[in-house]
Structure formats: structure tokens, C-alpha cells
Design a protein around this motif. Structure first.
Motif, mmCIF file in Angstrom:
data_model
loop_
_atom_site.group_PDB
_atom_site.id
_atom_site.type_symbol
_atom_site.label_atom_id
_atom_site.label_comp_id
_atom_site.label_asym_id
_atom_site.label_seq_id
_atom_site.Cartn_x
_atom_site.Cartn_y
_atom_site.Cartn_z
ATOM 1 N N GLY A 92 0.823 -1.204 0.000
ATOM 2 C CA GLY A 92 0.000 0.000 0.000
ATOM 3 C C GLY A 92 0.852 1.246 0.000
ATOM 4 N N SER A 93 0.205 2.370 0.124
ATOM 5 C CA SER A 93 0.877 3.656 -0.045
ATOM 6 C C SER A 93 2.106 3.832 0.832
ATOM 7 N N LEU A 94 2.056 3.344 2.068
ATOM 8 C CA LEU A 94 3.156 3.573 2.999
ATOM 9 C C LEU A 94 4.267 2.532 2.904
ATOM 10 N N GLN A 95 4.154 1.554 2.006
ATOM 11 C CA GLN A 95 5.170 0.496 1.972
ATOM 12 C C GLN A 95 6.559 1.033 1.626
ATOM 13 N N ASP A 96 6.629 2.132 0.868
ATOM 14 C CA ASP A 96 7.926 2.708 0.517
ATOM 15 C C ASP A 96 8.475 3.586 1.638
ATOM 16 N N ASN A 97 7.813 3.563 2.778
ATOM 17 C CA ASN A 97 8.269 4.273 3.957
ATOM 18 C C ASN A 97 8.437 3.315 5.134
ATOM 19 N N VAL A 98 8.515 2.003 4.821
ATOM 20 C CA VAL A 98 8.640 0.976 5.850
ATOM 21 C C VAL A 98 10.058 0.403 5.837
ATOM 22 N N VAL A 99 10.706 0.409 7.008
ATOM 23 C CA VAL A 99 11.984 -0.287 7.151
ATOM 24 C C VAL A 99 11.733 -1.590 7.904
ATOM 25 N N TYR A 100 12.634 -2.536 7.736
ATOM 26 C CA TYR A 100 12.502 -3.840 8.377
ATOM 27 C C TYR A 100 13.547 -3.927 9.488
ATOM 28 N N LYS A 101 13.098 -4.179 10.718
ATOM 29 C CA LYS A 101 14.016 -4.218 11.860
ATOM 30 C C LYS A 101 14.768 -5.545 11.866
ATOM 31 N N VAL A 102 15.837 -5.562 11.125
ATOM 32 C CA VAL A 102 16.678 -6.754 11.014
ATOM 33 C C VAL A 102 18.029 -6.282 10.502
ATOM 34 N N GLY A 103 19.075 -7.012 10.823
ATOM 35 C CA GLY A 103 20.400 -6.627 10.355
ATOM 36 C C GLY A 103 20.859 -5.333 10.995
ATOM 37 N N GLU A 104 21.226 -4.356 10.178
ATOM 38 C CA GLU A 104 21.790 -3.098 10.674
ATOM 39 C C GLU A 104 20.743 -2.130 11.211
ATOM 40 N N VAL A 105 19.472 -2.403 10.995
ATOM 41 C CA VAL A 105 18.408 -1.518 11.482
ATOM 42 C C VAL A 105 18.079 -1.896 12.922
ATOM 43 N N SER A 106 18.317 -0.961 13.847
ATOM 44 C CA SER A 106 18.121 -1.259 15.267
ATOM 45 C C SER A 106 16.880 -0.601 15.857
ATOM 46 N N SER A 107 16.518 0.593 15.383
ATOM 47 C CA SER A 107 15.325 1.268 15.907
ATOM 48 C C SER A 107 14.108 0.890 15.066
ATOM 49 N N CYS A 108 12.944 0.925 15.704
ATOM 50 C CA CYS A 108 11.724 0.505 14.995
ATOM 51 C C CYS A 108 10.599 1.487 15.320
ATOM 52 N N PRO A 109 10.547 2.624 14.612
ATOM 53 C CA PRO A 109 9.543 3.651 14.915
ATOM 54 C C PRO A 109 8.157 3.277 14.405
ATOM 55 N N ASN A 110 7.153 3.806 15.059
ATOM 56 C CA ASN A 110 5.779 3.675 14.585
ATOM 57 C C ASN A 110 5.477 4.804 13.599
ATOM 58 N N PHE A 111 4.500 4.573 12.738
ATOM 59 C CA PHE A 111 4.034 5.648 11.865
ATOM 60 C C PHE A 111 3.443 6.769 12.725
ATOM 61 N N MET A 112 3.844 7.987 12.424
ATOM 62 C CA MET A 112 3.308 9.160 13.126
ATOM 63 C C MET A 112 2.905 10.202 12.090
ATOM 64 N N LYS A 113 1.876 10.966 12.396
ATOM 65 C CA LYS A 113 1.464 12.044 11.500
ATOM 66 C C LYS A 113 2.586 13.073 11.390
ATOM 67 N N ARG A 114 2.919 13.426 10.137
ATOM 68 C CA ARG A 114 3.969 14.421 9.906
ATOM 69 C C ARG A 114 3.704 15.102 8.581
#
Length: 518
Positions: A92-114
Motif C-alpha cells: 500500500g501507499s506507505l510500503q515505501d516508507n517501511v523499514v525492516y528491523k533486522v540486520g543493521e536496522v536497530s530502531s523501529c519507529p511507529n508511523f506518526m502524522k507528519r
């Protein structure tokens, strides 16, 4: 919790009998197929939208998004299991704004209005704990899974052209995600690269040449990680609105054998707050307009010989969550099932409905998980309409829409009749086209076996109703939250097929001789 009816009100039968009946002969050209769909043509999406997603002064998503959907509900599980299997696309629309918390990605933020974020949301994250939960759910319900990947990872927005994202796609986060997925034994039938980044884009866009180069990187990554061809996930793209020049350039650059399936989106009803939505759905000339898109995509596929052909990987009818007054009602089926019929005649292999749950266009109610009318139409298509598509001709009111396939369970053919007319019913006789000589008369079909008929109507006769009747029995979940039985009505083959005003009917004829169906 649920409404209980034994039969649809008798007013329906009186209303149907008062409509003017027109006799129509429908010719089925059964000698050869005109197109082929995938066996799992019916597909639905699960979207990323959080509860804060609002359009037209309403916020209809609730907790239906991928990250917060409660996967334990029996009604949800049973609705999916009924398809056995159901193809689901996560994206969906937000999939290009989703990171996967695995490997080098350590933080896992929630979607927030911005306000300055993509679609006015900040970056979000899929944790591997949630991915584990989703896969247990998919395995339990027998889902055939397509996963939409973040195609903007590593890019930056251009300083000179608003909305254009530049630079090479960075595959490391996707590599780590795939490696985790493979290590757990999770099955992903296909990966779709990006969401609505083609052409003018929606919120963001990527140049066609750059996109072509990046999808080669993705294909090579899949080949590397999925070493065995028989278990290798397919690569789909671009997952956006069709623009001829962009699609041609994308495929010229990527080359043959890279994109397994060419995916595109259809929202031909326009914005969800359009007050003319119902008129569009009931206007055959308006419904026909999108055929040019299907033809264009089909022509591009034939030109570049894509292995899996064209997929409609997202289609919700009305944009921005659908129409609150129409998308959940029986009337929406006139658009939805007609589009599936039309798409199949143009050799579109898969048709993904936005969404299984969420917004106003969900097949299931976003809070109760009770199926909306389109759910039952989709389930009947999945069970009755086979992958071989047949040509149909008729001379009649354009409000009668007819599509024919070989029956999913042999032998025979299955047809869907969609009657858009408010005050006209149709009495259908069938003919079998004489192959090889257009000048000779067709054979009138005289069946010897009872037909299997499934007639769908709105409960009260008002197509804005959100309860559908199948053969005059209201479709409501049982106390155990199971999908109700959907049995056919057996009808004497010597009688015409009767299609009531503003109704939808499936008909399977077991003794119809169609060489293409043998």
C-alpha cells in the motif's frame, strides 16, 4: 451480534416480478480460449495504514492496518480459509516508507502524522516479531502471499523537482529481510517492487530508467538468496498507474526475464467523496472506459513477453479509502465483479482488491470482521470461474454484462451475469458458436442436466443495502463465525436463465460442450 433471517423478505420476489423482462440470446464461443488467468485470480490486499489515516472528514481504518490488526479473530480466520487458498498482497501507499528491523536496522519507529512526510506520515517499521506473527497467521489460513517491498530505501527527494526521488535503490535492508524470511522457512510467492512510483507517481515517483536498473538488482538478489528455481519467489513491478511511455522505458531497461509479472493499479471510479459514485457504477459506458487501460497493459506485456503477464495488483474502485456510502454495499459489486470479468478478458492474470479489511472498501467490516456483500461475490468467483476465459457475444441492452469461463471444477462452463438495469430483467437463452465459419448459424444449446445457479440480490431490494441474499437466503455468519453455506439452486435446463433487475448471478452448466474446456 448478527442479524438473523431465514429468507429474504417477500417484497424482493414481488419487486422482481414487476420488472419488465427482455429475452436475450447469449452466444458462447467455446472452441478456443481468448485469455488465461492465474488459478488464484482473486486477490485481496492488507494495507499499512494506521488508525490516524483520514479522508473526507472520516477515519475508517481503525485497527485494520498490518501492524495493529488483531490476527486472533475467528471471523477473520474463517473468511480467509473459505477461499482455500486466498492470494493476499501486503502493501500500500506507505510500503515505501517501511523499514525492516533486522540486520543493521536497530530502531523501529511507529508511523506518526507528519506534514512533510510521505502521505503525511513519518517512517514506520516492521519488526521481525510482527513478521513472525503474520507468517504464523498466513500459514494457518493457507494464504498465497505477495509482499510489497520498499523501493525508496536509500534514495533522496530531488531538490529541483518536487516528488521525484533520485539515486540508486539500496538493497541491504531487503537482503537482510529476505535472509531472515528464508531462515524461518516462510513462503513468499512473489515480491512486488514499490507502490505507485511509476509515471507521475502518487506522493513520490522514480524515473523509469532508474526503476528498470533497480529491479535488475532486486531480481539478482532473489536469484542469489533463493537458490532453487522451483522455490524462487517471483519479482513483480512496477505496481503503479499505467502510463505507456514510462512502462515501455521501464521494460526496455530491465529487459526480458527480470520482471515476472507486470503490475498496475486501477481506481477508475475516482475520489471516494464523488456524489456521482452510484451513477458511475450503474453506467455501462463509464465502466467500459477502463478497458483502454487493460488493453494498453496487455499490449505492453505481449511486446516484452513477460512470463507471468499483467496483474492488477491493487484496485479499490474509489480512491482514498473508498466511498462510505457505496463501497460497503451491494451496489459496489456491479463495479467490482464487472471489472474482474473485463480484466480477465484482457488476459490480466490476477486482480487484487483493496482491501481485505480497512477503509470503506474492505471486503470485511473493519471492526466486526463481518463480510460485506462483495466478499460473497469474490468467493463465488474463486470457486466457480476457472482460468480459461471464453468469448461471449450478445445483442441486447448494454446494462446486461456477461462473462464466461470454463468451470473451475470440470466439466462445463461458468458464467456471470450482471444486470445494471433498475427496472428490466432478462430471460437468457444460450447458443454455442459454430467454430470455423462465422457465416453459419450458431447451435442453440439445449441442456439435459440441471443448471447450477447462484443469484445475488440486495436484502431489501435497495442496492445500497449492506446485506446480500444468495438464492433468497441472507448471507450472515453463523454463531460460530463460519461463512454460511453457499449452495446452488438446481434449475431445469429447458427453461431460460432468469436474471432479475439490479442483480448478479453465477451460472454453471455442466453439459455445455466447449472444446476449450476439455
Amino acid at each position: 451480534m448478527y442479524f438473523k433471517f431465514t429468507f429474504c423478505p417477500i417484497i424482493l420476489l414481488l419487486w422482481a416480478s414487476l420488472s419488465f423482462a427482455q429475452n436475450v440470446n447469449v452466444v458462447i464461443h467455446g472452441a478456443a480460449s481468448i485469455a488465461k488467468t492465474d488459478d488464484n485470480f482473486v486477490c485481496v490486499t492488507l494495507d499499512w495504514w494506521p488508525a490516524e489515516k483520514c479522508d473526507y472528514n472520516q477515519c475508517p481504518w481503525g485497527k485494520a492496518g498490518i501492524l495493529n490488526l488483531d490476527l486472533r479473530y475467528g471471523a477473520l480466520i474463517n473468511a480467509i480459509k473459505a477461499f482455500n487458498p486466498l492470494r493476499i498482497k501486503v502493501g500500500g501507499s506507505l510500503q515505501d516508507n517501511v523499514v525492516y528491523k533486522v540486520g543493521e536496522v536497530s530502531s523501529c519507529p511507529n508511523f506518526m502524522k507528519r506534514e512533510d512526510g510521505l502521505f503525511e506520515f513519518s517512517q514506520g517499521c516492521l519488526s521481525m516479531e510482527r513478521w513472525d506473527q503474520l507468517n504464523r497467521f498466513f500459514n494457518h489460513t493457507g494464504v498465497k502471499l505477495t509482499f510489497g517491498l520498499n523501493a525508496l530505501f536509500g534514495r533522496n527527494e530531488s531538490q529541483t523537482e518536487k516528488g521525484l526521488w533520485i539515486g540508486d535503490w539500496q538493497p541491504q535492508n531487503t537482503r537482510d529481510f529476505m535472509q531472515y524470511t528464508i531462515s524461518k522457512g516462510y513462503k513468499v510467492d512473489s515480491y512486488e517492487f514499490g507502490n505507485q512510483l511509476s509515471g507521475s507517481g502518487m506522493g513520490a515517483k522514480v524515473d523509469a530508467k532508474q526503476y528498470g536498473k533497480d529491479v535488475i538488482v532486486l531480481k539478482n538478489l532473489v536469484k542469489e538468496l533463493y537458490a532453487h528455481p522451483e522455490t524462487q519467489s517471483k519479482v513483480l513491478g512496477p505496481g503503479g498507474f499505467y502510463e505507456e511511455k514510462w512502462f515501455n522505458t521501464f521494460l526496455e531497461v530491465s529487459g526480458q526475464g527480470i520482471v515476472d509479472g507486470l503490475t498496475h493499479h486501477i481506481y477508475n471510479l475516482g475520489p471516494g467523496d464523488d456524489p456521482n459514485m452510484m451513477n458511475k457504477i450503474l453506467d455501462p459506458s463509464y465502466l467500459n472506459q477502463v478497458s483502454q487501460t487493460y488493453k494498453g497493459v496487455s499490449d505492453v506485456v505481449n511486446k516484452f513477453r513477460q512470463q507471468l503477464g499483467a496483474w492488477v495488483s491493487e484496485s479499490g474502485g474509489a480512491l482514498n479509502g473508498g466511498s462510505k456510502d457505496v463501497s460497503r454495499t451491494f451496489a459496489d459489486g456491479f463495479w467490482y465483479l464487472d471489472q474482474m470479468g473485463m480484466a480477465s478478458t484482457y488476459d490480466q492474470k490476477v486482480f487484487c482488491r483493496q482491501a481485505l479489511i480497512g477503509g470503506n472498501y474492505g471486503l470485511l467490516n473493519a471492526t466486526t470482521f463481518v463480510p460485506n456483500p462483495d466478499y460473497y461475490g469474490a468467493l463465488l468467483w474463486h470457486r466457480l470461474m476457472g482460468s480459461t476465459v471464453l468469448a461471449v457475444t450478445k445483442e441486447s441492452d448494454p446494462n446486461l454484462r456477461v462473462y464466461a469461463h470454463c468451470a473451475k471444477k470440470k466439466p462445463g462452463v461458468s458464467l456471470i451475469f450482471i444486470n445494471l438495469s433498475k427496472d428490466r430483467s432478462f430471460n437468457i437463452t444460450l447458443s454455442n458458436a459454430k467454430p470455423g465459419d462465422a457465416g453459419k448459424p450458431n447451435y442453440e444449446f439445449v441442456g439435459k442436466q440441471n443448471r447450477e445457479e447462484y443469484h445475488l440480490r440486495a436484502l431489501t431490494g435497495d442496492i445500497k443495502d449492506d446485506i446480500v441474499c444468495l438464492n433468497d437466503v441472507p448471507m450472515v455468519q453463523t454463531d460460530s463465525e463460519d461463512i454460511p453455506a453457499m449452495d446452488p439452486k438446481l434449475v431445469d435446463a429447458s427453461t431460460p436463465i432468469s436474471i432479475a433487475a439490479q442483480s448478479i448471478s453465477y451460472v454453471t452448466i455442466r453439459d455445455f460442450e466447449a472444446p476449450a474446456c476439455v
